[in-house]
Design a protein around this motif. Sequence first.
Motif, mmCIF file in Angstrom:
data_model
loop_
_atom_site.group_PDB
_atom_site.id
_atom_site.type_symbol
_atom_site.label_atom_id
_atom_site.label_comp_id
_atom_site.label_asym_id
_atom_site.label_seq_id
_atom_site.Cartn_x
_atom_site.Cartn_y
_atom_site.Cartn_z
ATOM 1 N N THR A 340 8.726 9.410 6.224
ATOM 2 C CA THR A 340 9.750 8.456 6.694
ATOM 3 C C THR A 340 10.733 8.035 5.610
ATOM 4 O O THR A 340 11.795 7.508 5.914
ATOM 5 C CB THR A 340 9.072 7.189 7.235
ATOM 6 N N GLN A 341 10.348 8.248 4.336
ATOM 7 C CA GLN A 341 11.189 7.765 3.229
ATOM 8 C C GLN A 341 11.567 6.297 3.446
ATOM 9 O O GLN A 341 12.728 5.921 3.518
ATOM 10 C CB GLN A 341 12.442 8.628 3.085
ATOM 11 N N CYS A 342 10.551 5.489 3.591
ATOM 12 C CA CYS A 342 10.686 4.067 3.909
ATOM 13 C C CYS A 342 11.588 3.356 2.894
ATOM 14 O O CYS A 342 11.423 3.521 1.683
ATOM 15 C CB CYS A 342 9.291 3.449 3.906
ATOM 16 N N ARG A 343 12.537 2.530 3.377
ATOM 17 C CA ARG A 343 13.480 1.878 2.458
ATOM 18 C C ARG A 343 13.671 0.382 2.739
ATOM 19 O O ARG A 343 14.355 -0.301 2.007
ATOM 20 C CB ARG A 343 14.862 2.551 2.571
ATOM 21 N N SER A 344 13.093 -0.143 3.824
ATOM 22 C CA SER A 344 13.343 -1.540 4.193
ATOM 23 C C SER A 344 12.617 -2.500 3.262
ATOM 24 O O SER A 344 11.813 -2.099 2.429
ATOM 25 C CB SER A 344 12.869 -1.776 5.641
ATOM 26 N N ASP A 345 12.918 -3.820 3.437
ATOM 27 C CA ASP A 345 12.219 -4.838 2.652
ATOM 28 C C ASP A 345 10.724 -4.811 2.948
ATOM 29 O O ASP A 345 9.892 -5.040 2.057
ATOM 30 C CB ASP A 345 12.781 -6.232 2.961
ATOM 31 N N LYS A 346 10.367 -4.553 4.213
ATOM 32 C CA LYS A 346 8.966 -4.439 4.581
ATOM 33 C C LYS A 346 8.313 -3.297 3.815
ATOM 34 O O LYS A 346 7.149 -3.397 3.398
ATOM 35 C CB LYS A 346 8.845 -4.204 6.093
ATOM 36 N N CYS A 347 9.073 -2.224 3.601
ATOM 37 C CA CYS A 347 8.538 -1.079 2.869
ATOM 38 C C CYS A 347 8.227 -1.456 1.421
ATOM 39 O O CYS A 347 7.259 -0.964 0.839
ATOM 40 C CB CYS A 347 9.529 0.084 2.908
ATOM 41 N N LYS A 348 9.064 -2.307 0.851
ATOM 42 C CA LYS A 348 8.794 -2.752 -0.518
ATOM 43 C C LYS A 348 7.448 -3.475 -0.588
ATOM 44 O O LYS A 348 6.665 -3.279 -1.519
ATOM 45 C CB LYS A 348 9.908 -3.681 -1.007
ATOM 46 N N GLU A 349 7.195 -4.297 0.439
ATOM 47 C CA GLU A 349 5.923 -5.012 0.483
ATOM 48 C C GLU A 349 4.766 -4.031 0.649
ATOM 49 O O GLU A 349 3.729 -4.153 -0.012
ATOM 50 C CB GLU A 349 5.932 -6.001 1.654
ATOM 51 N N LEU A 350 4.943 -3.032 1.520
ATOM 52 C CA LEU A 350 3.886 -2.060 1.749
ATOM 53 C C LEU A 350 3.610 -1.241 0.495
ATOM 54 O O LEU A 350 2.460 -0.945 0.170
ATOM 55 C CB LEU A 350 4.256 -1.136 2.918
ATOM 56 N N LYS A 351 4.683 -0.879 -0.207
ATOM 57 C CA LYS A 351 4.484 -0.121 -1.449
ATOM 58 C C LYS A 351 3.715 -0.971 -2.455
ATOM 59 O O LYS A 351 2.818 -0.478 -3.148
ATOM 60 C CB LYS A 351 5.831 0.293 -2.047
ATOM 61 N N SER A 352 4.063 -2.253 -2.520
ATOM 62 C CA SER A 352 3.366 -3.149 -3.436
ATOM 63 C C SER A 352 1.891 -3.232 -3.083
ATOM 64 O O SER A 352 1.022 -3.245 -3.959
ATOM 65 C CB SER A 352 4.006 -4.542 -3.385
ATOM 66 N N ARG A 353 1.585 -3.244 -1.781
ATOM 67 C CA ARG A 353 0.186 -3.306 -1.353
ATOM 68 C C ARG A 353 -0.538 -2.004 -1.665
ATOM 69 O O ARG A 353 -1.724 -2.021 -2.034
ATOM 70 C CB ARG A 353 0.119 -3.625 0.129
ATOM 71 N N LEU A 354 0.162 -0.875 -1.506
ATOM 72 C CA LEU A 354 -0.441 0.411 -1.870
ATOM 73 C C LEU A 354 -0.797 0.438 -3.350
ATOM 74 O O LEU A 354 -1.893 0.837 -3.748
ATOM 75 C CB LEU A 354 0.526 1.552 -1.540
ATOM 76 N N ARG A 355 0.144 -0.005 -4.157
ATOM 77 C CA ARG A 355 -0.077 -0.026 -5.606
ATOM 78 C C ARG A 355 -1.228 -0.969 -5.958
ATOM 79 O O ARG A 355 -2.113 -0.630 -6.743
ATOM 80 C CB ARG A 355 1.218 -0.470 -6.290
ATOM 81 N N LYS A 356 -1.221 -2.142 -5.329
ATOM 82 C CA LYS A 356 -2.271 -3.128 -5.607
ATOM 83 C C LYS A 356 -3.635 -2.594 -5.177
ATOM 84 O O LYS A 356 -4.643 -2.837 -5.848
ATOM 85 C CB LYS A 356 -1.961 -4.436 -4.884
ATOM 86 N N LEU A 357 -3.677 -1.876 -4.061
ATOM 87 C CA LEU A 357 -4.932 -1.312 -3.587
ATOM 88 C C LEU A 357 -5.538 -0.396 -4.643
ATOM 89 O O LEU A 357 -6.723 -0.487 -4.971
ATOM 90 C CB LEU A 357 -4.694 -0.535 -2.281
ATOM 91 N N VAL A 358 -4.713 0.495 -5.194
ATOM 92 C CA VAL A 358 -5.214 1.436 -6.191
ATOM 93 C C VAL A 358 -5.623 0.698 -7.470
ATOM 94 O O VAL A 358 -6.677 0.974 -8.060
ATOM 95 C CB VAL A 358 -4.144 2.512 -6.502
ATOM 96 N N ILE A 359 -4.795 -0.254 -7.884
ATOM 97 C CA ILE A 359 -5.096 -0.995 -9.128
ATOM 98 C C ILE A 359 -6.369 -1.815 -8.970
ATOM 99 O O ILE A 359 -7.231 -1.834 -9.862
ATOM 100 C CB ILE A 359 -3.904 -1.895 -9.504
ATOM 101 N N ASP A 360 -6.517 -2.523 -7.832
ATOM 102 C CA ASP A 360 -7.731 -3.316 -7.607
ATOM 103 C C ASP A 360 -8.965 -2.414 -7.537
ATOM 104 O O ASP A 360 -10.052 -2.790 -8.005
ATOM 105 C CB ASP A 360 -7.606 -4.125 -6.314
ATOM 106 N N TRP A 361 -8.791 -1.254 -6.929
ATOM 107 C CA TRP A 361 -9.879 -0.287 -6.885
ATOM 108 C C TRP A 361 -10.283 0.084 -8.309
ATOM 109 O O TRP A 361 -11.467 0.148 -8.644
ATOM 110 C CB TRP A 361 -9.410 0.936 -6.096
ATOM 111 N N ASN A 362 -9.284 0.301 -9.143
ATOM 112 C CA ASN A 362 -9.536 0.650 -10.543
ATOM 113 C C ASN A 362 -10.314 -0.473 -11.232
ATOM 114 O O ASN A 362 -11.284 -0.246 -11.957
ATOM 115 C CB ASN A 362 -8.207 0.906 -11.252
ATOM 116 N N ARG A 363 -9.891 -1.711 -11.001
ATOM 117 C CA ARG A 363 -10.565 -2.846 -11.634
ATOM 118 C C ARG A 363 -12.022 -2.957 -11.196
ATOM 119 O O ARG A 363 -12.892 -3.305 -11.992
ATOM 120 C CB ARG A 363 -9.822 -4.135 -11.292
ATOM 121 N N SER A 364 -12.279 -2.678 -9.922
ATOM 122 C CA SER A 364 -13.645 -2.795 -9.425
ATOM 123 C C SER A 364 -14.548 -1.708 -9.979
ATOM 124 O O SER A 364 -15.769 -1.857 -9.998
ATOM 125 C CB SER A 364 -13.648 -2.747 -7.893
ATOM 126 N N GLU A 365 -13.969 -0.581 -10.422
ATOM 127 C CA GLU A 365 -14.749 0.516 -10.974
ATOM 128 C C GLU A 365 -14.407 0.729 -12.451
ATOM 129 O O GLU A 365 -14.406 1.847 -12.950
ATOM 130 C CB GLU A 365 -14.485 1.809 -10.197
#
Length: 930
Positions: A340-365
């Motif tokens: 979709t090549q997401c570009r909306s403001d909502k997409c920015k939030e979703l990208k931030s959540r994707l990034r946070k998911l991976v980072i938090d996963w890293n912290r837990s392991e």
Amino acid sequence: MREMFFAFFLSLGLLFPGPSYSNDSLTPESRNLLIEKFENVLLHLSAGDSQRIPISLRLADLLSERARLAANDELEKNCVVCKAGDLDRKKALRFYEAAVDQLEPDRASTVLLQIAHLYNLTGQTDKSAQFFEKILSRSESKRAVSEAQIALGEIYFKKRNVKKAEGYYRQALNNSESTQKGLIQYRLAWCEFKDNQIGEGTQTLIQILKSPESLTRNGIGGGVVSVDRQFQEEVSRDLSTFLAKGTLGDKEISGQVQKLYELSPETTKLENVYFLASELERGGKRDAAVSTWNFYQGKQKDPQTRMESHIHLAQVYRELNQTQKTLKELDSALQIWGQTQCRSDKCKELKSRLRKLVIDWNRSEKDKPSSELLKAYQLYLAQFTGEQDMYVWAAEVAKKQQLWSESISNYEQAAKLSGNDRKLLDPILLSEIEVAELSKDLKLRERVYQTYLQVNPQGTKAVEVRYQIAHLVYEREDYTQAALQFQEIANLKVSHSKELREKAAHLALDSLVLSKQESLLESWASQFAQNFPQDRAEFVSVGRKTLLNQVAAKLNSDKLKTEDQQAVEALLARVDLTGASNAERSAFYKDQLMVAEKTNNFAKARLAADNLLSVPQLKPEDAQYAMSRKEWLAEMSLDFKTAFTVTQKLKDLAKSEEDYLLHLALLAELSDQDSTPIYQKLALTTSNPEKAQTLAAKLVRSSGPKAQEELNRFEKILEKNPQLLATLQLEIFAKTGNLQDLTKTLNVSGVSAAPAGKTLARILFFKEFRKQREKIQALKIDSKNDRTLAKTLKAKVKAMDDLEGFSRRAVETGDWTSQLISLNLLASEDEKLYQEILSLPMPKGLTPEQEQEYLSLLSQQAGPFQTKAQDVRAKLEEFWKGNPQDNLQRDYAQASPDLRKVLRQEVDLIIEAAPQATKESWTTAFNSVA
């Protein structure tokens, strides 16, 4: 819910209470004129006049209608405390109550309803309930009874008497004249929910949603059912709330989600499922959340929304430690992103959540990252290729998994994204080198070293990297090439890395010896003597140095094998110290000391240390080294007293002043010496704020009766950690009860915002609170004559104003306890003053009319205090809506015995201000704490 309550009262006529004239067409001016005329007429009618009753009712109706219109105007202006019309309602009540007992039953029922409603609107719910009960016992009109039943249910629901409210609602539901069945059922569902009968409440809402007849506020009219869509949306939304709070299992929730979807209006179907899934996830019901998100995803057509649900599922699976499913959902979300090549403001939030998911996963392991985590980084970076820090973290994960090539590949990508920023580039390249060295792969190391020099030839570690490349050649035993490379490093015209260049010079000479190129030794040594003039004599005695370097090379290996130990000892035995310089002697004894330590020959090590100390003109750092080894040997022998004595005489250059003092203090403790002065010096001199604060806290807590003195000593240090300062001051107060230093501590920036600081502030507040309480309760109204009455009443009112100001300041602090007890005192004193004024004796010699006027004046004088008390009581009810007991009880249980005595004062004040039921639960809860 506010809209639903408004609609409910509207349907009951509570906002339009005039029974006869609620829809009259009078102008405000005409209505006011009529009221004035009727009041005048009543003044001139005798008590037994037959017209007095109808005129009183007409006047009461007009007053009620005027109050209704004033209240509506105030509501439209979004009032917070709505009081418009209260005076007219109270006047109307007097006229209605005077007439009701003289009316026919049907008319009396209508007037009783009006009286009950007016009492309810003026905040006198107990009186309102009494009149509604009269209707239940007297009226023959089922419609009136139905209205009274619903109103009583509403009154007790607001008072949180759910059981009693439910009883009245069920009576109304069974009343054949009730026209608001849907709303009654809706309120019954909430009663069940509040009574923790969540399953029953859920079924009640489902029944409403299944029945078109129940989805209307005003029942059936003319045989046609008109579904109230707003009501239907509200009920379906509450159904999702009930389901989220329920105890259904994974299989059961699947069916209930389907039912929620089917019963919800088209406009809110997916919105309700989304809300339910979010609440289940937020409430930690992860299996149910997974099922609900999957259902939601199956109904979605919008790619962006499906991507969001994949992210939610990935997060829930991550919390369930189902890494394979987490990875699958993350992959699905990232695939949609790529499509979709997401570009909306909502997409920015979703990208931030994707990034946070991976980072938090890293912290837990953090310590043991999984292969799925590395795959998650790979998937993320496949979509978002420009995030340098994510490449670095991916490299770290690969390094911990010993996937050296993968780690280096990610570091290389991070280096490319650094551009020409040397501050970013150099650490990444050095991390890459670290991974290569951990791999023990010589080819990989050489490749990385070469990359460093190609990408960053002027980097901070360029000389070290060149040295390592030469050392790799040396390790491959290509001594001819190694000698050339070491020579090149030694001859570099740079001002830095002098020690390493000198080491390269020594290895260059060693390589010449090993490659049997002794003919070059003299010329190279001469060149190195010019490069390093301060060590000229050392290079001249190259033969001796060569032997010592060979010893050093073997000693620098990670593990000294038995055969290597024998070889080193043989080399040392061949060293002739005749004519050796003091420096050479020092080097020899240091090597001998190192060999003895590595072979655990402590006796020989102590002898070598003593020989080293006997060398004339020994360098201070060598003397320090020898002393430090003697200290270490003493520690190894558990001779801590000797270790302490030796350490006092040396300043280990390998340690900072702070580390030295810390080590010295430890040895003092182990040897039963007084460590306090050392810790005090360390706390006052360390550059590490956290270490200084930790030491200061330790010293304060161990200083007994001098704790406050010690706290003052470290005031500047502890001011940097307001939370710790506040905690220590609170601990001291708990032991001493001395209020003297509390204000000073609270004036330190940040202390008042810390939890312990808030407790200190409350301690001072409680002192002022008790003064206020004693002052107000000491004032009594003296009615023995007009003069004393006026004087004491004025003083009492002035004191009440002061108390109100004190309560206002407590509210401004935002502190729950301070607000609660001060507002409770204000309400109690307002109520007492109201009763005291109303209880003032009637002046003698008044006519009946004058007595009535005097009572009216007393009511007007006392009324504001009653109103303020009611307002404050309403606020106090809000205070108890949460569950403040848990946090305070936890703090109380965890507190020390001394601190618990302090907290108990607060608990007792809260219990004193609590409603009766809450008093008992709080008293039981805190008395049960061991």
